[in-house]
Design a protein around this motif. Structure first.
Motif, short mmCIF file in Angstrom:
data_model
loop_
_atom_site.label_atom_id
_atom_site.label_comp_id
_atom_site.label_asym_id
_atom_site.label_seq_id
_atom_site.Cartn_x
_atom_site.Cartn_y
_atom_site.Cartn_z
N GLN A 167 0.82 -1.21 0.00
CA GLN A 167 0.00 0.00 0.00
C GLN A 167 0.86 1.26 0.00
N THR A 168 1.97 1.26 0.74
CA THR A 168 2.84 2.43 0.78
C THR A 168 3.52 2.68 -0.56
N GLU A 169 3.63 1.66 -1.39
CA GLU A 169 4.19 1.84 -2.72
C GLU A 169 3.13 2.33 -3.71
N SER A 170 1.92 1.79 -3.59
CA SER A 170 0.86 2.16 -4.53
C SER A 170 0.40 3.60 -4.33
N PHE A 171 0.58 4.16 -3.11
CA PHE A 171 0.20 5.55 -2.85
C PHE A 171 0.89 6.52 -3.80
N PHE A 172 2.15 6.22 -4.16
CA PHE A 172 2.97 7.17 -4.91
C PHE A 172 3.11 6.79 -6.38
N LEU A 173 2.35 5.82 -6.82
CA LEU A 173 2.33 5.45 -8.24
C LEU A 173 1.29 6.30 -8.96
N PRO A 174 1.47 6.59 -10.24
CA PRO A 174 2.59 6.20 -11.09
C PRO A 174 3.70 7.25 -11.16
#
Length: 395
Positions: A84-91
């Motif tokens: 989740q912490t990675e998907s917050f800042f995508l794309p």
């Protein structure tokens, strides 16, 4: 004789269905309990077909990068294998698992901010950059995800302008964000103002023109800057300005307004302090404050009689000998009424302060501002007010 282990008893269809039903109920309960704090989309996300043949831990990130992670509307369809912490800042911040930050040599810390630090680094080719390392946990805690994503997107789109710092690389790891910008070796305009009490008028003309070109470019691109101050203006080797730190910038179409109260108090326009809707003209007010600092060494006074109508209020300039064109410039920029304020590059080129001034030489960087500085700084060091008034939240 032979295999004496008992054979498993045959299960009826009803008992098999009962096992499936029971396991299904248990699975639903586990999902509801473990994902109660997530959005509905993460619970109902579609599982990838790769999981049927092998565990999630062995799913190739490279194959996901070629499909889900590069599509802005597809990245939220699954919770695997992206956290989740990675998907917050995508794309905006792509995922890199090859430890790209290790390819830069750390040459020392430059600055420190609310979410992290800025380092001077050198890559494998010997090129020097400024590397900003931000903590994801602090950004999420302060609800500043959108702010950081807008910052890197704006700087990436506008970095080709000659007076805006470029952002060639940016990525994320599990715990941090990395933003690589051009390294500007000349320091901040703030330090120059502390060294020289007052700058020469010819130099002020160049700096105001360079900043006006940058603001005009941003406004025409649908961006409001909202944090113009000497600390956010760097100087290159020749003394030309470079605009940095787009943390408070926002996508705003020209002619539209917003109400967010943010910026640095000494440079904020009156309409922001009055909690009114405002537009791109607030950046020109901040430019007027900077012009006043460069010409007089002091801040303008915005105190006014409470009985005065907003249309009749005027800024009080410091007690300093100013020529008429310079005073006219400050009064036009520091106009209380936004609709009467000087707020365009075209208007700036027509006023008396820029009579016989060649803006084309400024656009092409043919001028060297440092050549206009006196050989020795004045003995008197400028004393800025000890005030730290950064506001970046909605009030």
């Amino acid at each position: 004789m032979g295999n004496t282990s008992p054979k498993p008893s045959n299960l009826s269809q009803s008992s098999v269905d009962g096992v499936y039903i029971q396991r299904g109920e248990d699975l639903c309960q586990n999902l509801n309990s473990s994902l109660s704090g997530r959005s509905f989309a993460s619970v109902s996300s579609h599982q990838s077909t790769y999981s049927v043949s092998r565990p999630w831990s062995r799913v190739s990130r490279r194959r996901w990068k070629e499909s889900t992670l590069t599509l802005p509307y597809e990245s939220s369809k699954t919770a695997w294998p992206v956290s989740q912490t990675e998907s917050f800042f995508l794309p905006e911040f792509p995922l890199l698992t090859n430890n790209k930050e290790n390819k830069f040599e750390n040459l020392g810390e430059i600055n420190k901010g609310a979410f992290g630090k800025v380092y001077k680094v050198k890559d494998e080719k010997g090129d020097v950059y400024a590397l900003k390392v931000l903590s994801k946990s602090k950004i999420i805690k302060e609800n500043a995800v959108r702010q950081v994503k807008d910052e890197v997107q704006i700087q990436r789109v506008c970095g080709h302008h000659p007076y805006i710092v470029d952002c060639p690389f940016h990525w994320q790891s599990k715990k941090r964000l990395y933003i690589v910008s051009e390294y500007v070796a000349g320091g901040e305009l703030y330090n120059l103002l502390k060294t020289y009490a007052v700058l020469p008028v010819a130099l002020v003309k160049i700096y105001i023109a360079q900043l006006a070109l940058a603001l005009d470019f941003l406004h025409n691109a649908g961006i409001i800057y909202r944090d113009l101050k000497p600390e956010n203006i760097l100087l290159d080797a020749n003394g030309n300005v470079q605009l940095i730190d787009f943390g408070l910038s926002k996508w705003l179409s020209y002619g539209k307004t917003t109400r967010t109260i943010c910026g640095t108090l000494l440079y904020m326009a009156p309409e922001i302090l009055a909690h009114l809707e405002y537009g791109h003209s607030v950046d020109w007010w901040s430019l007027g404050v900077i012009a006043c600092l460069m010409l007089t060494g002091k801040y303008p006074s915005t105190e006014a009689d409470s009985a005065d109508e907003p249309e009749t209020r005027r800024v009080r300039l410091p007690q300093h000998e100013l020529e008429v064109p310079a005073r006219d410039l400050l009064l036009r920029l520091l106009q209380f009424e936004p609709t009467k304020r000087l707020r365009s590059l075209r208007t700036l080129q027509t006023i008396a302060f820029y009579k016989d001034f060649n803006f084309e030489n400024v656009k092409t960087k043919k001028m060297k501002p440092l050549d206009l500085l006196p050989e020795r700084p004045q003995e008197e060091i400028m004393e800025f007010e000890d005030f730290d008034g950064n506001y970046d939240t909605v009030l």
